[in-house]
Design a protein around this motif. Structure first.
Motif, mmCIF file in Angstrom:
data_model
loop_
_atom_site.group_PDB
_atom_site.id
_atom_site.type_symbol
_atom_site.label_atom_id
_atom_site.label_comp_id
_atom_site.label_asym_id
_atom_site.label_seq_id
_atom_site.Cartn_x
_atom_site.Cartn_y
_atom_site.Cartn_z
ATOM 1 N N MET A 79 -16.477 10.831 -17.851
ATOM 2 C CA MET A 79 -17.343 10.689 -18.776
ATOM 3 C C MET A 79 -17.278 12.864 -19.199
ATOM 4 O O MET A 79 -17.187 13.324 -18.626
ATOM 5 C CB MET A 79 -18.928 10.790 -18.298
ATOM 6 C CG MET A 79 -19.009 9.658 -18.243
ATOM 7 S SD MET A 79 -18.834 8.364 -19.662
ATOM 8 C CE MET A 79 -19.552 8.559 -20.535
ATOM 9 N N TRP A 80 -17.511 13.446 -20.675
ATOM 10 C CA TRP A 80 -17.295 14.293 -21.676
ATOM 11 C C TRP A 80 -19.035 14.248 -22.441
ATOM 12 O O TRP A 80 -19.414 13.620 -22.780
ATOM 13 C CB TRP A 80 -15.804 13.529 -22.498
ATOM 14 C CG TRP A 80 -14.881 14.155 -21.197
ATOM 15 C CD1 TRP A 80 -14.418 13.290 -21.576
ATOM 16 C CD2 TRP A 80 -13.864 15.082 -20.887
ATOM 17 N NE1 TRP A 80 -13.408 13.119 -20.345
ATOM 18 C CE2 TRP A 80 -13.128 14.331 -20.041
ATOM 19 C CE3 TRP A 80 -14.391 16.433 -20.700
ATOM 20 C CZ2 TRP A 80 -12.381 15.526 -19.382
ATOM 21 C CZ3 TRP A 80 -13.403 17.634 -20.160
ATOM 22 C CH2 TRP A 80 -12.409 16.674 -19.464
ATOM 23 N N ALA A 81 -18.797 15.553 -21.629
ATOM 24 C CA ALA A 81 -20.770 16.011 -22.861
ATOM 25 C C ALA A 81 -20.183 16.741 -24.010
ATOM 26 O O ALA A 81 -20.715 15.415 -25.090
ATOM 27 C CB ALA A 81 -21.336 16.615 -22.502
ATOM 28 N N ARG A 82 -19.391 17.090 -24.126
ATOM 29 C CA ARG A 82 -18.400 18.027 -25.406
ATOM 30 C C ARG A 82 -16.934 17.871 -25.274
ATOM 31 O O ARG A 82 -16.492 18.712 -24.248
ATOM 32 C CB ARG A 82 -18.984 19.124 -25.932
ATOM 33 C CG ARG A 82 -20.375 19.187 -25.972
ATOM 34 C CD ARG A 82 -20.754 20.896 -25.615
ATOM 35 N NE ARG A 82 -22.388 21.152 -25.667
ATOM 36 C CZ ARG A 82 -22.926 22.264 -26.246
ATOM 37 N NH1 ARG A 82 -22.251 23.314 -26.381
ATOM 38 N NH2 ARG A 82 -24.208 22.502 -26.209
ATOM 39 N N LYS A 83 -16.697 17.696 -26.327
ATOM 40 C CA LYS A 83 -15.167 17.708 -26.583
ATOM 41 C C LYS A 83 -14.511 18.323 -27.779
ATOM 42 O O LYS A 83 -15.265 18.628 -28.807
ATOM 43 C CB LYS A 83 -14.836 15.848 -27.383
ATOM 44 C CG LYS A 83 -15.678 14.845 -26.339
ATOM 45 C CD LYS A 83 -15.181 13.798 -26.714
ATOM 46 C CE LYS A 83 -15.710 12.620 -26.328
ATOM 47 N NZ LYS A 83 -15.421 11.196 -27.377
ATOM 48 N N ALA A 84 -13.364 19.215 -27.383
ATOM 49 C CA ALA A 84 -12.678 20.028 -28.540
ATOM 50 C C ALA A 84 -12.279 18.712 -29.358
ATOM 51 O O ALA A 84 -11.376 17.701 -29.224
ATOM 52 C CB ALA A 84 -11.422 20.485 -27.634
ATOM 53 N N GLU A 85 -12.510 19.448 -30.647
ATOM 54 C CA GLU A 85 -11.897 18.788 -31.630
ATOM 55 C C GLU A 85 -10.577 19.409 -32.251
ATOM 56 O O GLU A 85 -11.206 20.446 -32.851
ATOM 57 C CB GLU A 85 -12.724 18.802 -32.680
ATOM 58 C CG GLU A 85 -14.339 17.933 -32.461
ATOM 59 C CD GLU A 85 -13.828 15.920 -32.346
ATOM 60 O OE1 GLU A 85 -12.236 15.916 -32.656
ATOM 61 O OE2 GLU A 85 -14.179 15.795 -31.824
ATOM 62 N N PRO A 86 -9.987 18.753 -32.060
ATOM 63 C CA PRO A 86 -7.968 19.244 -32.685
ATOM 64 C C PRO A 86 -8.457 19.488 -34.043
ATOM 65 O O PRO A 86 -8.885 18.795 -34.798
ATOM 66 C CB PRO A 86 -7.165 18.931 -31.649
ATOM 67 C CG PRO A 86 -7.800 17.524 -31.543
ATOM 68 C CD PRO A 86 -8.575 17.900 -31.506
#
Length: 230
Positions: A79-86
């Motif tokens: 799971m990921w809480a915050r994702k880098a947006e490219p």
């Protein structure tokens, strides 16, 4: 043949990005059909949380880490809480030098927000790739550039701050124009660095170069990769 594949895609697959890695703006490189810069792989899922965190973390990929944290924030094995947006800002593969420019906002969550912009230029005539990493920020940060080489490479660091990787068919030079520190790791466990996994459940030592800088405010860092076939 020179093959470079760069990643400016969203993290993982769909909303939970379960099998995603924090590898935004990373790239892999092959020369003459032989791997040079690699994605280290997966290794494990549930058997060891420390190794799971490493292999999916930013430091296990050919990209930039800021202040020792991953681009995207993990909250477990999948799971990921915050994702880098490219964002892909420019691409021109028709002319020389070929040019790729992309950015991500994964470090906007830091107390002093940082946006990472990576430009890759491939000069086909000079057999040289120039990587320009720009960190857009106001304050001070610790920045690391990671270069993961395939396990068949032999790497030698030189006193002038360059490094050379020897392959079966060519020699590849890495030039850090402005690095404050350059380290190399092969099969290290403190810190974990210098590993790759070609199949699930197995890992082998492989060379990793780490170029580190302490920056204040917006800064561009340049890495040049040159090669000659033998």
């Amino acid at each position: 043949e020179v093959l470079l594949v760069a990643d400016a895609a969203p993290l993982g697959f769909l909303s939970i990005a379960a099998h995603g890695h924090a590898d935004c703006l990373s790239f892999v490189l092959s020369l003459g059909g032989v791997q040079v810069l690699v994605d280290p792989g997966t290794y494990c899922y549930h058997s060891d949380s420390t190794w799971r965190a490493y292999f999916k973390g930013t430091s296990a990929h050919n990209t930039v880490r800021v202040d020792g944290v991953d681009q995207s924030q993990s909250v477990g094995a999948f799971m990921w809480a915050r994702k880098a947006e490219p964002e892909l800002e420019a691409f021109d593969g028709a002319l020389s030098p070929q040019r790729f420019v992309a950015s991500h906002d994964g470090y906007r969550r830091l107390r002093d927000p940082v946006r990472h912009v990576r430009e890759i230029r491939f000069d086909t005539a000079a057999a040289e790739i120039t990587v320009i990493d720009t960190l857009k920020c106001r304050g001070s940060h610790q920045v690391e550039r990671f270069w993961h080489l395939a396990d068949h490479c032999a790497v030698q660091r030189r006193p002038d701050g360059t490094a050379e990787a020897r392959l079966e068919n060519c020699a590849v030079e890495f030039v850090a124009v402005d690095a404050h520190r350059i380290e190399s790791f092969v099969g290290s466990t403190r810190p974990i660095s210098g590993w790759m996994s070609r199949r699930f459940g197995a890992r082998t030592p492989s060379p990793t170069l780490v170029m580190s800088n302490d920056i204040i405010g917006e800064t561009s860092l340049v890495t040049r990769i040159r090669w000659r076939f033998e």
